[in-house]
Design a protein around this motif. Sequence first.
Motif, PDB file in Angstrom:
ATOM      1  N   LEU A  93       2.167   1.751  -3.454  1.00 17.70           N
ATOM      2  CA  LEU A  93       1.115   2.252  -4.343  1.00 17.70           C
ATOM      3  C   LEU A  93       0.888   3.750  -4.130  1.00 17.70           C
ATOM      4  O   LEU A  93       0.715   4.512  -5.083  1.00 17.70           O
ATOM      5  CB  LEU A  93      -0.191   1.490  -4.079  1.00 17.70           C
ATOM      6  CG  LEU A  93      -0.280   0.109  -4.731  1.00 17.70           C
ATOM      7  CD1 LEU A  93      -1.269  -0.782  -4.002  1.00 17.70           C
ATOM      8  CD2 LEU A  93      -0.657   0.239  -6.205  1.00 17.70           C
ATOM      9  N   LYS A  94       0.919   4.161  -2.887  1.00 21.37           N
ATOM     10  CA  LYS A  94       0.659   5.579  -2.579  1.00 21.37           C
ATOM     11  C   LYS A  94       1.843   6.469  -2.917  1.00 21.37           C
ATOM     12  O   LYS A  94       1.698   7.671  -3.088  1.00 21.37           O
ATOM     13  CB  LYS A  94       0.337   5.733  -1.092  1.00 21.37           C
ATOM     14  CG  LYS A  94      -1.068   5.297  -0.757  1.00 21.37           C
ATOM     15  CD  LYS A  94      -1.437   5.696   0.660  1.00 21.37           C
ATOM     16  CE  LYS A  94      -2.756   5.038   1.041  1.00 21.37           C
ATOM     17  NZ  LYS A  94      -2.777   4.519   2.394  1.00 21.37           N
ATOM     18  N   LYS A 153      -0.068  -1.663 -11.729  1.00 21.85           N
ATOM     19  CA  LYS A 153      -0.115  -1.501 -13.189  1.00 21.85           C
ATOM     20  C   LYS A 153       0.809  -2.467 -13.938  1.00 21.85           C
ATOM     21  O   LYS A 153       0.614  -2.722 -15.120  1.00 21.85           O
ATOM     22  CB  LYS A 153       0.297  -0.062 -13.579  1.00 21.85           C
ATOM     23  CG  LYS A 153      -0.569   1.010 -12.940  1.00 21.85           C
ATOM     24  CD  LYS A 153      -1.919   1.100 -13.637  1.00 21.85           C
ATOM     25  CE  LYS A 153      -2.778   2.199 -13.047  1.00 21.85           C
ATOM     26  NZ  LYS A 153      -4.071   1.719 -12.602  1.00 21.85           N
ATOM     27  N   ASN A 177       0.828  -1.217   0.000  1.00 18.42           N
ATOM     28  CA  ASN A 177       0.000   0.000   0.000  1.00 18.42           C
ATOM     29  C   ASN A 177       0.855   1.257   0.000  1.00 18.42           C
ATOM     30  O   ASN A 177       0.555   2.237  -0.691  1.00 18.42           O
ATOM     31  CB  ASN A 177      -0.935   0.013   1.225  1.00 18.42           C
ATOM     32  CG  ASN A 177      -2.125  -0.892   0.984  1.00 18.42           C
ATOM     33  OD1 ASN A 177      -2.580  -1.047  -0.150  1.00 18.42           O
ATOM     34  ND2 ASN A 177      -2.626  -1.510   2.038  1.00 18.42           N
ATOM     35  N   SER A 205      -4.640  -6.120  -9.421  1.00 14.06           N
ATOM     36  CA  SER A 205      -5.328  -5.177 -10.293  1.00 14.06           C
ATOM     37  C   SER A 205      -6.331  -4.340  -9.481  1.00 14.06           C
ATOM     38  O   SER A 205      -6.418  -3.121  -9.644  1.00 14.06           O
ATOM     39  CB  SER A 205      -6.008  -5.977 -11.404  1.00 14.06           C
ATOM     40  OG  SER A 205      -6.981  -5.233 -12.012  1.00 14.06           O
ATOM     41  N   ASP A 206      -7.058  -4.983  -8.577  1.00 10.69           N
ATOM     42  CA  ASP A 206      -8.015  -4.258  -7.724  1.00 10.69           C
ATOM     43  C   ASP A 206      -7.311  -3.213  -6.860  1.00 10.69           C
ATOM     44  O   ASP A 206      -7.866  -2.160  -6.558  1.00 10.69           O
ATOM     45  CB  ASP A 206      -8.769  -5.229  -6.802  1.00 10.69           C
ATOM     46  CG  ASP A 206      -9.770  -6.086  -7.566  1.00 10.69           C
ATOM     47  OD1 ASP A 206     -10.047  -5.770  -8.747  1.00 10.69           O
ATOM     48  OD2 ASP A 206     -10.254  -7.085  -6.993  1.00 10.69           O
ATOM     49  N   GLY A 214      -4.699  -1.583  -7.733  1.00  7.89           N
ATOM     50  CA  GLY A 214      -4.189  -0.499  -8.573  1.00  7.89           C
ATOM     51  C   GLY A 214      -2.793  -0.727  -9.118  1.00  7.89           C
ATOM     52  O   GLY A 214      -2.170   0.189  -9.657  1.00  7.89           O
ATOM     53  N   LYS A 218      -5.682  -6.955 -17.525  1.00  6.53           N
ATOM     54  CA  LYS A 218      -5.761  -6.305 -16.212  1.00  6.53           C
ATOM     55  C   LYS A 218      -4.647  -5.281 -15.971  1.00  6.53           C
ATOM     56  O   LYS A 218      -4.779  -4.425 -15.103  1.00  6.53           O
ATOM     57  CB  LYS A 218      -5.672  -7.357 -15.100  1.00  6.53           C
ATOM     58  CG  LYS A 218      -6.964  -8.120 -14.878  1.00  6.53           C
ATOM     59  CD  LYS A 218      -6.808  -9.038 -13.697  1.00  6.53           C
ATOM     60  CE  LYS A 218      -8.043  -9.762 -13.288  1.00  6.53           C
ATOM     61  NZ  LYS A 218      -9.130  -9.884 -14.181  1.00  6.53           N
TER      62      LYS A 218
END
Length: 234
Positions: free
Chosen positions: A154-155, A189, A151, A184-185, A187, A226
């Motif tokens: 991702l952020k 890539k 997480n 994919s859910d 985020g 995806k």
Amino acid sequence: MVNPIKIGGVETFSTVDFPDKIAAVVFMQGCPWRCPFCHNAVLQDINASDNFIWEKFVEFLESRKKVLDGVVFSGGEPLVQDGLEKAIEQVKAMGFQIGLHTGGYRPKHFEKVLPLVDWVGFDIKAPLEEKRYQKAVGINLNLDDVKASLNMLLKSGKDFECRTTCDPRILSIADVAEIGQELSDLGVKKYFLQKYRPIESDKTTSDADCEQFFLDRNLLDELKNKFSVFDIRK
Ligand code: SF4
């Protein structure tokens, strides 16, 4: 001078460990996990003797400033060692871009290191469910740590990829599809599947067992749809 990090090995020239970069790779000693498919078992023991002197590696990097774009900190699990941050700072100050290979162990340490890093290769070992993840890493880990690191990544807005080694003793085609859906859910890539090459003690897994993931058109099409970047590494 005391080594800031314990190194188990180095690769002085790599075109495959840092996307679109020519890099040197530092294999850091120590990993808390015991993945059954590990090809770097000699790097697992944090107490193993030092094979390389950090300052010698830095001297080598000085002489390769015009040749190398970056340095990748790999393992083992680089986040095990508290000196990672200092080592990265030193290399970054020399003008090299920084890559990091990690499984997301120790999010508190990842938080400190992440701002210094240009790209991350993040290993996803299994669907994000604790018991199944524990089977893939061979110990009773706290999966919340891995999730927290992912997480954070991702952020952060940093460039990164997720990758999964398709060991048929641990993962089924349905498991890999499930991982793809979860990532994919969230985020993610960029996603890569890596072929498992049987370790020396594995005398029963055939090449056909290992290949099955890459011959399944439904799985590959699903994953291609995806992610902006999806590929296979054999
Ligand atoms: S995380 Fe990597 S180094 Fe650690 S046991 Fe698993 S495969 Fe080996």
